[in-house]
Design a protein around this motif. Sequence first.
Motif, PDB file in Angstrom:
ATOM      1  N   VAL A  67       3.307 -14.475  16.266  1.00 30.10           N
ATOM      2  CA  VAL A  67       3.182 -15.779  17.067  1.00 30.10           C
ATOM      3  C   VAL A  67       2.621 -15.469  18.330  1.00 30.10           C
ATOM      4  CG1 VAL A  67       4.603 -17.531  18.358  1.00 30.10           C
ATOM      5  CG2 VAL A  67       4.935 -17.063  16.040  1.00 30.10           C
ATOM      6  N   HIS A  68       3.122 -14.263  19.141  1.00 24.21           N
ATOM      7  CA  HIS A  68       2.851 -14.029  20.269  1.00 24.21           C
ATOM      8  C   HIS A  68       1.440 -12.829  20.312  1.00 24.21           C
ATOM      9  CE1 HIS A  68       7.116 -15.068  20.725  1.00 24.21           C
ATOM     10  NE2 HIS A  68       6.477 -15.802  21.880  1.00 24.21           N
ATOM     11  N   PRO A  70     -14.098 -22.961  13.028  1.00 26.69           N
ATOM     12  CA  PRO A  70     -14.106 -22.826  11.604  1.00 26.69           C
ATOM     13  C   PRO A  70     -15.078 -21.562  11.215  1.00 26.69           C
ATOM     14  CG  PRO A  70     -14.202 -25.055  12.179  1.00 26.69           C
ATOM     15  CD  PRO A  70     -14.463 -24.110  13.555  1.00 26.69           C
ATOM     16  N   GLY A 104      -2.083 -24.392  11.116  1.00 28.12           N
ATOM     17  CA  GLY A 104      -2.432 -25.141  12.456  1.00 28.12           C
ATOM     18  C   GLY A 104      -3.724 -24.581  13.340  1.00 28.12           C
ATOM     19  N   TYR A 105      -4.091 -23.567  12.658  1.00 20.81           N
ATOM     20  CA  TYR A 105      -5.642 -23.063  13.190  1.00 20.81           C
ATOM     21  C   TYR A 105      -6.548 -22.957  12.188  1.00 20.81           C
ATOM     22  CZ  TYR A 105      -3.241 -21.402  17.477  1.00 20.81           C
ATOM     23  OH  TYR A 105      -2.717 -21.365  18.568  1.00 20.81           O
ATOM     24  N   PRO A 106      -7.839 -23.561  12.419  1.00 16.41           N
ATOM     25  CA  PRO A 106      -8.899 -23.523  11.332  1.00 16.41           C
ATOM     26  C   PRO A 106      -9.329 -22.093  10.868  1.00 16.41           C
ATOM     27  CG  PRO A 106      -9.349 -25.181  12.862  1.00 16.41           C
ATOM     28  CD  PRO A 106      -8.247 -24.232  13.531  1.00 16.41           C
ATOM     29  N   ARG A 149      -2.108 -14.381  19.529  1.00 14.52           N
ATOM     30  CA  ARG A 149      -2.224 -15.577  20.446  1.00 14.52           C
ATOM     31  C   ARG A 149      -3.678 -15.416  21.379  1.00 14.52           C
ATOM     32  NH1 ARG A 149       1.608 -19.750  23.978  1.00 14.52           N
ATOM     33  NH2 ARG A 149      -0.126 -21.042  24.456  1.00 14.52           N
ATOM     34  N   ASP A 193      -6.432 -17.866  20.656  1.00 15.31           N
ATOM     35  CA  ASP A 193      -6.893 -18.762  22.070  1.00 15.31           C
ATOM     36  C   ASP A 193      -8.279 -18.793  22.187  1.00 15.31           C
ATOM     37  OD1 ASP A 193      -4.448 -19.915  23.281  1.00 15.31           O
ATOM     38  OD2 ASP A 193      -4.288 -18.183  24.650  1.00 15.31           O
ATOM     39  N   ALA A 194      -8.854 -17.601  21.794  1.00 13.14           N
ATOM     40  CA  ALA A 194     -10.451 -17.602  22.036  1.00 13.14           C
ATOM     41  C   ALA A 194     -11.238 -18.154  20.788  1.00 13.14           C
ATOM     42  CB  ALA A 194     -10.478 -15.854  22.166  1.00 13.14           C
ATOM     43  N   MET A 230      -9.895 -21.835  17.012  1.00 13.75           N
ATOM     44  CA  MET A 230     -10.164 -23.270  16.687  1.00 13.75           C
ATOM     45  C   MET A 230     -11.684 -23.298  15.765  1.00 13.75           C
ATOM     46  SD  MET A 230      -7.844 -25.311  16.947  1.00 13.75           S
ATOM     47  CE  MET A 230      -8.248 -27.019  17.629  1.00 13.75           C
TER      48      MET A 230
END
Lengths: 477, 477, 477
Positions: C334-335, C348, C372-374, C338, C342-343, C346
Amino acid sequence: MSDPTFAIDTRQAGIARELYEAVREMPLLSPHGHVDPRLLADDEPFPDPARLLIVPDHYVTRMLLSQGIPPSRLGVPRRDGGPVESDGRTIWRLLADNWHLFRGTPSRLWLEQTFRTVFGVETRLRAETADEVYDAIAAKLAEPSFRPRALFERFGIEVLATTESPTDDLAQHAKLAADGWGGPGGRVISTFRPDNVVDMERPDWRDAIDALGEIAGEDTGTYPGYLDALRSRREAFIAAGTTCTDHGHPTARTLSLTPAEAAALYERGLHGTATAEDAETFRAHMLLEFARMSLDDGLVMQIHPGANRNHNRRLYAEHGLDVGGDIPQATDYVHALRPLLDAYGMDPKLRLVVYTLDEYTFSRELAPLAGGYPALFLGAPWWFLDTPDAMRRFREAVTDAAGFYNTAGFVDDTRAFCSIPVRHDVARRSDAAYLASLVAQDRLPLDEAAETMADLAYHLPKRIFKLDGTKFDGATK
Amino acid sequence: MSDPTFAIDTRQAGIARELYEAVREMPLLSPHGHVDPRLLADDEPFPDPARLLIVPDHYVTRMLLSQGIPPSRLGVPRRDGGPVESDGRTIWRLLADNWHLFRGTPSRLWLEQTFRTVFGVETRLRAETADEVYDAIAAKLAEPSFRPRALFERFGIEVLATTESPTDDLAQHAKLAADGWGGPGGRVISTFRPDNVVDMERPDWRDAIDALGEIAGEDTGTYPGYLDALRSRREAFIAAGTTCTDHGHPTARTLSLTPAEAAALYERGLHGTATAEDAETFRAHMLLEFARMSLDDGLVMQIHPGANRNHNRRLYAEHGLDVGGDIPQATDYVHALRPLLDAYGMDPKLRLVVYTLDEYTFSRELAPLAGGYPALFLGAPWWFLDTPDAMRRFREAVTDAAGFYNTAGFVDDTRAFCSIPVRHDVARRSDAAYLASLVAQDRLPLDEAAETMADLAYHLPKRIFKLDGTKFDGATK
Amino acid sequence: MSDPTFAIDTRQAGIARELYEAVREMPLLSPHGHVDPRLLADDEPFPDPARLLIVPDHYVTRMLLSQGIPPSRLGVPRRDGGPVESDGRTIWRLLADNWHLFRGTPSRLWLEQTFRTVFGVETRLRAETADEVYDAIAAKLAEPSFRPRALFERFGIEVLATTESPTDDLAQHAKLAADGWGGPGGRVISTFRPDNVVDMERPDWRDAIDALGEIAGEDTGTYPGYLDALRSRREAFIAAGTTCTDHGHPTARTLSLTPAEAAALYERGLHGTATAEDAETFRAHMLLEFARMSLDDGLVMQIHPGANRNHNRRLYAEHGLDVGGDIPQATDYVHALRPLLDAYGMDPKLRLVVYTLDEYTFSRELAPLAGGYPALFLGAPWWFLDTPDAMRRFREAVTDAAGFYNTAGFVDDTRAFCSIPVRHDVARRSDAAYLASLVAQDRLPLDEAAETMADLAYHLPKRIFKLDGTKFDGATK
């Protein structure tokens, strides 16, 4: 009981029943537990049903506490000697009134089966039948055949190991030996558990160090004298029949210090200047030191880490230790055990049995470790995990990487004498159900499942805990 | 649907069905959730099927996002007010085109059962039937019997608790009370959730503190005034029917500070000089403070810890809070809750319901804690765990040490009004399957399983969340 | 074998069998593994059964080690070139004598099925049949139809990806291409695995950096030159057919540094002044850098974190890497992920497949992240979790939040060539059993289960690992 196993599917249940029936009468080995040896040394009649089955069972009293029933109403002694409920029947009725709280729990399973198989009571417990069940059990307890030694034989126990500190004089075990019940190869032996002379954070550590020096005739005012005293007591235990040690630390941390470093920590402990980190470091070091001693004297080493002791401070303040106030905590094994495994993990002469309260290490840590180091075995699912569902999860999670033969068979670890047969029975039924699932999935032939079943029930613990007369076998794990 | 339960084995399925049928029509209690009270206060017709069932359901939109379909194509509003898809039918078709993504997920279970049982639509959704299903649901939504209050009654909801901040003026609840739907003992009540005035790390905390002072008529410029304002708002909520609070912190940490220490932290918060650690310390302290308030005013306290909020930063930047960008994180309870439990855990007058996003604490931490402290109950498996498989794992892992009666029954915690009945139904079916497994294994008689089933479905949440008219019961847990 | 699936219940088993039969003959995709490409390039006959099936399989040798049988007795080469057992038959007999250790393990499942389906040997292995089984397999190995390429075709392998470092000259793959077996779109391709030029803690890192510079014709004495060399090698791999990279770090930590910060770390590495924390920071940064490169060149990125390498130090000292001495460790996603998410999470166009050795992250971290993330997919349960029970737990724990379509299908990740078909078969049977449980519970119609089954077995890995000829598809995940 239409089906003695924990299988749901009827095909699996049939196989499970066959596997279970073949071992259900095998002798019981209780290689680690907390039964008071005085019980068997004195062989006095048991008190009333409540004092036998409820008051000392913290699984039961903590569940009632969790619903607002204080332990004093259940007869649990107070540290200040203040009044607690003393009428067994009143305590029993309180249990019966709250019997629904135990639905689905192992306590219910153990108690019901104890009522039925030990006391022959088939009546279902509920508020209305509380007195009937109480009276039936009380009547049995008055019979000579319900004295501890008679039950021991009826239960089919072959060996029972109690647990004593090095500061214990083993007088009860001497009495048992004199009666033909104890001593090397005897039916009742002791496990060497040095926590009270290792853990500097205990309020009674300093006194225990003095007592250790006195009983061993060594000067525990120095670190070498301390080690000599421990070695000396191990020899005394071995002479009394002991085959195992046990170590109940907050963590599984191990550490290799030089003798000088260890001595410095020990000095700080004696002078009362040790910090919490010092105490943890000393405990970690001593696990390695005890492994060294085991390589010398052949005692099997057990580690029971991960209990956050006396989490419930008010309960501890009022009623003391071991009354249900301990809570498990997340436990690391991969890094914590490494110093010990680096030193001795590849030596098959060391036998190290590790237990856990943290099932979320089964497949990630414990199984890969036990499946990769000759010295390491996995102890049975322990405390909070000594249940049909958790035992199934244990097998499902550890068999992949550890197989069956890096596990040590069932250990009841109980202080409730009358629950010993049912606890073993539940373990045997659970293992039968798991083995049956392998057979039902064509992953194991029935004959091999049956052999494995007998190994788990009897042969493995007998060999691993050296209850087979082997003083020392360095040949194979 | 040939079999309404989640049992696989036919023997177990038969028992499960019997247990389930006896409770399937019992009234629904929704003691914690996120339905907008305006929905029931206004009782306006619902918008189109997509805006009702897809747009606000972040379980659905995050799954589509995970396959590259951005929320704006699903009509999820943008923070900058930029354009998003506004045609319900287009959104619906996008769902139908990607319906395979939901195979095996709870969203599919909930939506299909909602189509069928709420809207009477039996047609299987797929790309080719998208319009047919859409039109059928849209036609129903136009009928008066599909307005919120009518559905509320048809769903058999007895009590629904929405969630509001102390800064909310409860105007919607006042309107509901005026209509005979709200107020003490009413059908729609509020839960007191003070996170926005507790968490200094929120950008709007300072404004919320001012709003709190204003609505409470207290000076929140000082810490004592802040506490007075909170107490005052709790009284206002209680007067409007509230029986519970809720606290959604990143961790379960609790801490007992002196008033002076707490006041110093609060001051730093007001001056904008609080660090992240200060904010965590203040949150931890406030949980203890809220426990004290609960002991005074009798509100049941709920803690929902462990969400890493807005993990998906780009999603948060574009669409804001609560759109599927939160991720669970490992959560400690054993050490975190100890200060609170030390202070008040043994007081049966406190009622603390703890939830988790981290199932890897079930048997190690949550069950032993709930089975050992009178104040503590386990909330239903929450978010990401509100599914048939996770609910089974919950029962299998916690029943051993906590039994059934230290759990609080099902809580839907949803913002999707139409999914309330199906969520409860899934929970009832899951519990029926678990209880049936106990019956099938001869671990519980059928009559006790049936009683437990009714308790889990209705009686336990009614009592624990004080939906039974009890303002305060200190007698038993 | 009466039932090829892992279902226990007969109703479920029937459905599982139907699902499985429809895919059992589908081609195998092995998009990540450790088969030596020389094997297929040279196409020489295999050595004796022990050298083929036991010596190189650390699942097997570590289990025997765990019971005190040292790897040298099993023919595992020593680093010092010292003598080890060289007689295949002797090694084989040692396995047969200890065959009971493997009861319930995946090794037993794989080996037995390999004996039967690859070599046509139905005799059950035990001490008495050791020679018979050995001779039967040895006889087959002498036949031309048991050479590697012939088996490759018989196994129905469509694509096999081996794993090479950027410092590898891909000569074996060039030979395979020349023979019509390799190259872009070919049957045998390589995966780009740069760990040895990324991990400064490896003793051979500095040498590997030099080798990288040489083979790429770039100056790896500077950080920009190092990046250019990596890009250049990626292009060379792509030209040889590579579609994926792989990264095996101790943790999943990712980090976004500025080029100047990264260059400074790199310099410290070159000068031998990097600390352990520097090395971890550099590894974390490079994962982000590799994600950027993947966005440019379209390689699918795989991360295999969480192995504590060479935990067994004595085993490493005597026998080196990859002989069973690695142990999993708790892994945070999870951490750790990230910064990368973040970079690029998202986007695809990035395709990131994450594996785990830590199943206690399935429902808490991996499933919510992949759902939750493409960019994110979940790799198949890996090492220690590549078993029927663990694969079932994987599906039960991740399907709720990730569905099936955020998982990447099965990856065998093996160095044991002959076990490839059985490993895929076990995965297919496991998935069939899980899908059948959904069908049996009325959670999925049979036709959709069948479609999903084929996707998991073939279509998903083909698409996700770009084995379908797509160089780059930015359209959808």
